[in-house]
Design a protein around this motif. Structure first.
Motif, PDB file in Angstrom:
ATOM      1  N   GLU A  39      26.763  40.864  17.336  1.00  0.00           N
ATOM      2  CA  GLU A  39      26.224  41.087  18.685  1.00  0.00           C
ATOM      3  C   GLU A  39      26.648  39.980  19.639  1.00  0.00           C
ATOM      4  O   GLU A  39      26.974  40.233  20.806  1.00  0.00           O
ATOM      5  N   GLN A  40      26.652  38.751  19.144  1.00  0.00           N
ATOM      6  CA  GLN A  40      27.072  37.635  19.995  1.00  0.00           C
ATOM      7  C   GLN A  40      28.542  37.758  20.375  1.00  0.00           C
ATOM      8  O   GLN A  40      28.917  37.559  21.535  1.00  0.00           O
ATOM      9  N   GLU A  41      29.378  38.091  19.410  1.00  0.00           N
ATOM     10  CA  GLU A  41      30.807  38.256  19.706  1.00  0.00           C
ATOM     11  C   GLU A  41      31.035  39.422  20.651  1.00  0.00           C
ATOM     12  O   GLU A  41      31.943  39.391  21.485  1.00  0.00           O
ATOM     13  N   LEU A  42      30.214  40.459  20.539  1.00  0.00           N
ATOM     14  CA  LEU A  42      30.339  41.592  21.454  1.00  0.00           C
ATOM     15  C   LEU A  42      29.992  41.174  22.884  1.00  0.00           C
ATOM     16  O   LEU A  42      30.675  41.574  23.832  1.00  0.00           O
ATOM     17  N   ARG A  43      28.965  40.348  23.043  1.00  0.00           N
ATOM     18  CA  ARG A  43      28.612  39.886  24.386  1.00  0.00           C
ATOM     19  C   ARG A  43      29.721  39.031  24.994  1.00  0.00           C
ATOM     20  O   ARG A  43      30.052  39.158  26.184  1.00  0.00           O
ATOM     21  N   VAL A  44      30.305  38.162  24.178  1.00  0.00           N
ATOM     22  CA  VAL A  44      31.407  37.326  24.674  1.00  0.00           C
ATOM     23  C   VAL A  44      32.604  38.193  25.050  1.00  0.00           C
ATOM     24  O   VAL A  44      33.226  38.011  26.107  1.00  0.00           O
ATOM     25  N   ALA A  45      32.946  39.158  24.192  1.00  0.00           N
ATOM     26  CA  ALA A  45      34.083  40.042  24.461  1.00  0.00           C
ATOM     27  C   ALA A  45      33.846  40.878  25.719  1.00  0.00           C
ATOM     28  O   ALA A  45      34.771  41.105  26.501  1.00  0.00           O
ATOM     29  N   GLN A  46      32.592  41.333  25.914  1.00  0.00           N
ATOM     30  CA  GLN A  46      32.274  42.122  27.105  1.00  0.00           C
ATOM     31  C   GLN A  46      32.419  41.280  28.367  1.00  0.00           C
ATOM     32  O   GLN A  46      32.954  41.748  29.384  1.00  0.00           O
ATOM     33  N   THR A  47      31.994  40.014  28.311  1.00  0.00           N
ATOM     34  CA  THR A  47      32.121  39.125  29.466  1.00  0.00           C
ATOM     35  C   THR A  47      33.587  38.875  29.805  1.00  0.00           C
ATOM     36  O   THR A  47      33.990  38.925  30.976  1.00  0.00           O
ATOM     37  N   GLU A  48      34.399  38.593  28.792  1.00  0.00           N
ATOM     38  CA  GLU A  48      35.822  38.346  29.029  1.00  0.00           C
ATOM     39  C   GLU A  48      36.521  39.597  29.560  1.00  0.00           C
ATOM     40  O   GLU A  48      37.385  39.515  30.434  1.00  0.00           O
ATOM     41  N   PHE A  49      36.134  40.758  29.035  1.00  0.00           N
ATOM     42  CA  PHE A  49      36.734  42.005  29.518  1.00  0.00           C
ATOM     43  C   PHE A  49      36.372  42.261  30.975  1.00  0.00           C
ATOM     44  O   PHE A  49      37.232  42.620  31.790  1.00  0.00           O
ATOM     45  N   ASP A  50      35.106  42.067  31.333  1.00  0.00           N
ATOM     46  CA  ASP A  50      34.669  42.292  32.711  1.00  0.00           C
ATOM     47  C   ASP A  50      35.376  41.331  33.662  1.00  0.00           C
ATOM     48  O   ASP A  50      35.772  41.722  34.776  1.00  0.00           O
ATOM     49  N   ARG A  51      35.517  40.076  33.244  1.00  0.00           N
ATOM     50  CA  ARG A  51      36.186  39.095  34.098  1.00  0.00           C
ATOM     51  C   ARG A  51      37.654  39.465  34.315  1.00  0.00           C
ATOM     52  O   ARG A  51      38.163  39.429  35.447  1.00  0.00           O
ATOM     53  N   GLN A  52      38.335  39.859  33.239  1.00  0.00           N
ATOM     54  CA  GLN A  52      39.738  40.229  33.361  1.00  0.00           C
ATOM     55  C   GLN A  52      39.909  41.523  34.148  1.00  0.00           C
ATOM     56  O   GLN A  52      40.878  41.682  34.899  1.00  0.00           O
ATOM     57  N   ALA A  53      38.979  42.444  33.998  1.00  0.00           N
ATOM     58  CA  ALA A  53      39.036  43.689  34.770  1.00  0.00           C
ATOM     59  C   ALA A  53      38.902  43.407  36.260  1.00  0.00           C
ATOM     60  O   ALA A  53      39.570  44.045  37.083  1.00  0.00           O
ATOM     61  N   GLU A  54      38.065  42.441  36.630  1.00  0.00           N
ATOM     62  CA  GLU A  54      37.898  42.097  38.038  1.00  0.00           C
ATOM     63  C   GLU A  54      39.168  41.469  38.604  1.00  0.00           C
ATOM     64  O   GLU A  54      39.590  41.782  39.725  1.00  0.00           O
ATOM     65  N   VAL A  55      39.790  40.572  37.820  1.00  0.00           N
ATOM     66  CA  VAL A  55      41.047  39.957  38.261  1.00  0.00           C
ATOM     67  C   VAL A  55      42.127  41.012  38.462  1.00  0.00           C
ATOM     68  O   VAL A  55      42.845  41.036  39.470  1.00  0.00           O
ATOM     69  N   THR A  56      42.244  41.922  37.511  1.00  0.00           N
ATOM     70  CA  THR A  56      43.257  42.972  37.598  1.00  0.00           C
ATOM     71  C   THR A  56      42.972  43.914  38.754  1.00  0.00           C
ATOM     72  O   THR A  56      43.887  44.357  39.453  1.00  0.00           O
ATOM     73  N   ARG A  57      41.704  44.208  38.982  1.00  0.00           N
ATOM     74  CA  ARG A  57      41.342  45.113  40.079  1.00  0.00           C
ATOM     75  C   ARG A  57      41.741  44.524  41.427  1.00  0.00           C
ATOM     76  O   ARG A  57      42.259  45.232  42.304  1.00  0.00           O
ATOM     77  N   LEU A  58      41.505  43.228  41.617  1.00  0.00           N
ATOM     78  CA  LEU A  58      41.875  42.580  42.875  1.00  0.00           C
ATOM     79  C   LEU A  58      43.384  42.626  43.099  1.00  0.00           C
ATOM     80  O   LEU A  58      43.852  42.853  44.225  1.00  0.00           O
ATOM     81  N   LEU A  59      44.146  42.426  42.033  1.00  0.00           N
ATOM     82  CA  LEU A  59      45.600  42.508  42.167  1.00  0.00           C
ATOM     83  C   LEU A  59      46.045  43.931  42.499  1.00  0.00           C
ATOM     84  O   LEU A  59      46.949  44.134  43.321  1.00  0.00           O
ATOM     85  N   LEU A  60      45.418  44.905  41.869  1.00  0.00           N
ATOM     86  CA  LEU A  60      45.789  46.297  42.135  1.00  0.00           C
ATOM     87  C   LEU A  60      45.414  46.710  43.552  1.00  0.00           C
ATOM     88  O   LEU A  60      46.139  47.481  44.197  1.00  0.00           O
ATOM     89  N   GLU A  61      44.305  46.213  44.050  1.00  0.00           N
ATOM     90  CA  GLU A  61      43.924  46.535  45.426  1.00  0.00           C
ATOM     91  C   GLU A  61      44.889  45.899  46.421  1.00  0.00           C
ATOM     92  O   GLU A  61      44.989  46.343  47.568  1.00  0.00           O
ATOM     93  N   GLY A  62      45.602  44.838  45.998  1.00  0.00           N
ATOM     94  CA  GLY A  62      46.606  44.234  46.852  1.00  0.00           C
ATOM     95  C   GLY A  62      47.813  45.117  47.095  1.00  0.00           C
ATOM     96  O   GLY A  62      48.648  44.801  47.964  1.00  0.00           O
ATOM     97  N   ILE A  63      47.920  46.236  46.360  1.00  0.00           N
ATOM     98  CA  ILE A  63      49.013  47.185  46.591  1.00  0.00           C
ATOM     99  C   ILE A  63      48.943  47.752  48.009  1.00  0.00           C
ATOM    100  O   ILE A  63      49.967  48.093  48.611  1.00  0.00           O
ATOM    101  N   SER A  64      47.744  47.838  48.567  1.00  0.00           N
ATOM    102  CA  SER A  64      47.616  48.322  49.950  1.00  0.00           C
ATOM    103  C   SER A  64      48.346  47.393  50.913  1.00  0.00           C
ATOM    104  O   SER A  64      49.045  47.841  51.828  1.00  0.00           O
TER     105      SER A  64
END
Length: 345
Positions: free
Chosen positions: A278-303
């Motif tokens: 459960e602890q590793e799942l929480r850490v993995a979820q946090t890292e995934f959410d953080r990376q998803a936000e970084v990628t989303r900002l870059l993708l929105e820069g396509i505009s």
């Protein structure tokens, strides 16, 4: 399945240095065959990914075809490409119009510049020379204002987006692996609680090729050895009962008894295994959410990329209009000169 030491596992499958890449490859393969759950991205994120891919593909096509328009000779394009990769200045190249003008001037000089044919060759030669110079200016302007921004996007922004997308893919695979581990850990714990005949082990709580921790491996190694009956009775005065919690494979003599020892530490190890998952799942979820936000900002820069490419497209049309206007003016002047010369003949 009874596991030995970590070295035994690594010897049969993979080494520690390649454990994580192989685990990610395993999870990716399982998803492709529909044997593992996949964390899905939201619809907005998927639309951003599709728009980015489409932008990249069409930018490449437009760039390549514009290069063909500006330089139809494939050998010349390859030569210019090599000079750019070597960070060397591309040598000045004579345009086709300028080369034609040179041939016409030489022909007029040899055939007789005072003859009607020679005089006409000289006039056309001058016009072709001006056309070649206009073409050279157009190629230079179009390359700077249109080709360079497109190339910078593909070699700069797009490489950054691709890198972050690959990292997001790895984070998602890590997250899915942690989800699978937690699911298997809970299932194995419930199975150990309810069944006395089947002996689950840590391998049921981890995907294949997962490297056990040192503490779990040491526990596996210690419990896989047979213990004397006197030592068992002294260590576990509570005796036997059916069924009970199972954590690790016991010695064959104990397993055949179809019973188990009532070990509080065994139940604690199962709880620790679930808590760790459960602890590793929480850490993995946090890292995934953080990376998803970084990628989303870059993708929105396509505009912003579209806005920049739109401006560059206007510049390209402007330079092309200027070029064709110059060509028309030069040819109109040549036609007037040829018409006046015919009238005097």
């Amino acid at each position: 399945m009874t596991l030995g030491k970590p070295g035994h596992l690594a010897g049969k499958s993979l080494c520690l240095a390649t454990a994580v890449p192989c685990l990610l490859d395993y999870m990716f393969t399982e998803e492709k065959f529909g044997q593992a759950e996949k964390t899905e991205l939201d619809a907005h994120f998927e639309n951003l990914l599709a728009r980015a891919d489409s932008t990249k593909n069409w930018t490449e096509r437009i760039l390549r075809q514009t290069e063909v328009l500006l330089q139809p000779n494939p050998s010349a394009r390859v030569e210019e490409f090599l000079y750019e990769k070597l960070d060397r200045k591309v040598p000045s190249r004579v345009t086709n119009g300028e080369l034609l003008a040179q041939y016409m001037a030489e022909a007029a000089s040899e055939l007789g510049p005072s003859t009607p044919y020679g005089k006409t060759l000289m006039k056309v030669s001058e016009a072709e020379k001006r056309l070649g110079a206009a073409e050279r200016d157009f190629i230079h302007t179009a390359s700077l204002s249109f080709l360079t921004p497109l190339r910078n996007f593909l070699e700069g922004d797009w490489k950054t987006i691709s890198k972050e997308r690959r990292l997001l893919q790895n984070r998602r695979l890590d997250l899915d692996a942690c989800k699978a581990r937690l699911k298997k850990a809970k299932a194995a714990e419930a199975k150990a609680t309810c069944e006395g005949d089947t002996v689950p082990d840590f391998q049921e709580t981890r995907p294949r090729n997962y490297i056990l921790s040192a503490s779990a491996s040491a526990t596996l190694d210690d419990t896989s050895r047979s213990l004397p009956w006197a030592e068992l009775k002294e260590k576990h005065p509570g005796g036997w009962r059916l069924p009970c919690f199972f954590l690790l494979p016991l010695a064959p003599s104990v397993t055949l008894a179809r019973g188990c020892l009532s070990l509080p530490e065994d139940r604690k190890l199962w709880n620790d295994e679930v808590d760790k998952a459960e602890q590793e799942l929480r850490v993995a979820q946090t890292e995934f959410d953080r990376q998803a936000e970084v990628t989303r900002l870059l993708l929105e820069g396509i505009s912003s990329t579209h806005v920049n490419h739109l401006r560059c497209l206007h510049e390209f049309v402007k330079s092309q209009t200027t070029y064709y206007a110059q060509c028309y003016r030069h040819m109109l002047d040549l036609q007037k000169q040829l018409g006046s010369s015919q009238g005097t003949m």
